[in-house]
Design an enzyme around this catalytic site. Structure first.
Site, PDB file in Angstrom:
ATOM      1  N   ASP A   8       0.782  -1.247   0.000  1.00 35.07           N
ATOM      2  CA  ASP A   8       0.000   0.000   0.000  1.00 35.07           C
ATOM      3  C   ASP A   8       0.814   1.298   0.000  1.00 35.07           C
ATOM      4  O   ASP A   8       0.520   2.225   0.768  1.00 35.07           O
ATOM      5  CB  ASP A   8      -0.948   0.018   1.205  1.00 35.07           C
ATOM      6  CG  ASP A   8      -1.943  -1.123   1.211  1.00 35.07           C
ATOM      7  OD1 ASP A   8      -2.004  -1.872   0.222  1.00 35.07           O
ATOM      8  OD2 ASP A   8      -2.658  -1.281   2.217  1.00 35.07           O
ATOM      9  N   ASP A  46      -4.782  -0.860  -1.582  1.00 35.77           N
ATOM     10  CA  ASP A  46      -6.111  -0.695  -1.012  1.00 35.77           C
ATOM     11  C   ASP A  46      -6.981  -0.160  -2.151  1.00 35.77           C
ATOM     12  O   ASP A  46      -6.566   0.770  -2.860  1.00 35.77           O
ATOM     13  CB  ASP A  46      -6.044   0.348   0.123  1.00 35.77           C
ATOM     14  CG  ASP A  46      -6.470  -0.203   1.464  1.00 35.77           C
ATOM     15  OD1 ASP A  46      -6.594  -1.434   1.597  1.00 35.77           O
ATOM     16  OD2 ASP A  46      -6.664   0.605   2.389  1.00 35.77           O
ATOM     17  N   HIS A  48     -10.851   0.680  -2.437  1.00 38.63           N
ATOM     18  CA  HIS A  48     -12.183   0.729  -1.831  1.00 38.63           C
ATOM     19  C   HIS A  48     -13.231   1.370  -2.741  1.00 38.63           C
ATOM     20  O   HIS A  48     -12.940   2.383  -3.391  1.00 38.63           O
ATOM     21  CB  HIS A  48     -12.147   1.550  -0.541  1.00 38.63           C
ATOM     22  CG  HIS A  48     -11.284   0.971   0.537  1.00 38.63           C
ATOM     23  ND1 HIS A  48     -11.386  -0.336   0.954  1.00 38.63           N
ATOM     24  CD2 HIS A  48     -10.314   1.530   1.301  1.00 38.63           C
ATOM     25  CE1 HIS A  48     -10.517  -0.552   1.926  1.00 38.63           C
ATOM     26  NE2 HIS A  48      -9.848   0.557   2.151  1.00 38.63           N
ATOM     27  N   HIS A  81     -10.514   6.876   2.041  1.00 37.34           N
ATOM     28  CA  HIS A  81      -9.169   6.740   1.502  1.00 37.34           C
ATOM     29  C   HIS A  81      -9.119   5.662   0.425  1.00 37.34           C
ATOM     30  O   HIS A  81      -9.928   4.746   0.415  1.00 37.34           O
ATOM     31  CB  HIS A  81      -8.151   6.407   2.607  1.00 37.34           C
ATOM     32  CG  HIS A  81      -8.366   5.062   3.233  1.00 37.34           C
ATOM     33  ND1 HIS A  81      -9.318   4.834   4.203  1.00 37.34           N
ATOM     34  CD2 HIS A  81      -7.760   3.864   3.009  1.00 37.34           C
ATOM     35  CE1 HIS A  81      -9.291   3.556   4.553  1.00 37.34           C
ATOM     36  NE2 HIS A  81      -8.358   2.944   3.835  1.00 37.34           N
ATOM     37  N   LYS A 106      -7.141  -5.078  -2.549  1.00 41.38           N
ATOM     38  CA  LYS A 106      -7.879  -5.538  -1.374  1.00 41.38           C
ATOM     39  C   LYS A 106      -8.838  -4.457  -0.903  1.00 41.38           C
ATOM     40  O   LYS A 106      -8.698  -3.298  -1.269  1.00 41.38           O
ATOM     41  CB  LYS A 106      -6.907  -5.939  -0.263  1.00 41.38           C
ATOM     42  CG  LYS A 106      -5.945  -4.848   0.148  1.00 41.38           C
ATOM     43  CD  LYS A 106      -4.804  -5.401   0.998  1.00 41.38           C
ATOM     44  CE  LYS A 106      -3.881  -4.307   1.485  1.00 41.38           C
ATOM     45  NZ  LYS A 106      -4.478  -3.302   2.337  1.00 41.38           N
ATOM     46  N   CYS A 151      -1.921  -2.960   7.863  1.00 41.82           N
ATOM     47  CA  CYS A 151      -1.866  -3.835   6.692  1.00 41.82           C
ATOM     48  C   CYS A 151      -0.590  -4.666   6.609  1.00 41.82           C
ATOM     49  O   CYS A 151      -0.639  -5.823   6.202  1.00 41.82           O
ATOM     50  CB  CYS A 151      -2.092  -3.017   5.427  1.00 41.82           C
ATOM     51  SG  CYS A 151      -3.765  -2.304   5.387  1.00 41.82           S
TER      52      CYS A 151
END
Length: 196
Positions: A8, A46, A48, A81, A106, A151
């Site tokens: 990340d 990441d 989202h 984020h 993820k 993470c």
């Protein structure tokens, strides 16, 4: 065979980002310098949806960094984020990605967060990383990136559980909260992990 897993290194976790890790950008040159020492280099993002359930903005009565229950799992309420297809979710352009062979995304399901590179937080869905590493004959996994207390840590635990020799590279990670990370680091060492 050894692999380096870069966790990340994205705009939103770097200075100026919505969930910035203090001095997070200082580890990028270190990570760039490490890559040539490994048989395989992979990374995570990441990723989202805009209405992700971990975002405090989705819960009017919850403040950022509060703990709450999200569909039966303990959850930290994060600022928005790493929203898919935004600059905040992009890997830093300072990160050398020429040797990165695969990127595992993820946190894509809005109902559940995913700190680990291997599974979501409820271990309901795998990213496929374990199988990918086994197919490449990886026996040892070294982790670096952001953030050490979330993470990186949870990815390292799942790596141990999957049977890989696992180490966190301290000079190439930064934590959101160093106090939290110190406790988690001790737990990781007790389980057989290494800190390099």
């Amino acid at each position: 065979m050894r692999a380096l897993l870069i966790i990340d290194v994205q705009h939103d976790f770097l200075p100026g980002g919505s969930l910035a890790v203090t001095d997070g950008d200082s580890i990028i040159p270190v990570i760039n310098g490490l890559q040539k020492n490994y048989d395989l280099v992979i990374a995570t993002q990441d990723w989202h949806p805009a209405d992700h359930g971990s975002f405090a903005s989705q819960h009017p009565d919850i403040n950022v960094f509060d703990q709450f229950d999200l569909y039966g799992l303990e959850q930290v309420a994060w600022p928005d984020h790493c929203i898919q297809n935004t600059e905040g979710a992009d890997l830093s352009p300072l990160l050398n990605t020429q040797l990165v062979e695969a990127i595992f995304r993820k946190g894509t399901s809005k109902e559940i967060d995913s700190y680990s590179a291997f599974f979501d937080n409820g271990k309901k869905k795998s990213t496929g990383l374990t199988g990918y590493l086994r197919e490449r004959d990886i026996t040892e996994l070294h982790l670096c990136g952001l953030a050490a207390d979330y993470c990186v840590y949870f990815s390292a635990l799942d790596s141990l559980e999957a049977g890989f020799q696992t180490a966190i590279i301290s000079k190439a990670t930064k934590a959101i909260d160093k106090t939290i990370y110190m406790d988690k680091k001790e737990h990781f060492l007790q389980l057989g992990g290494k800190i390099l």
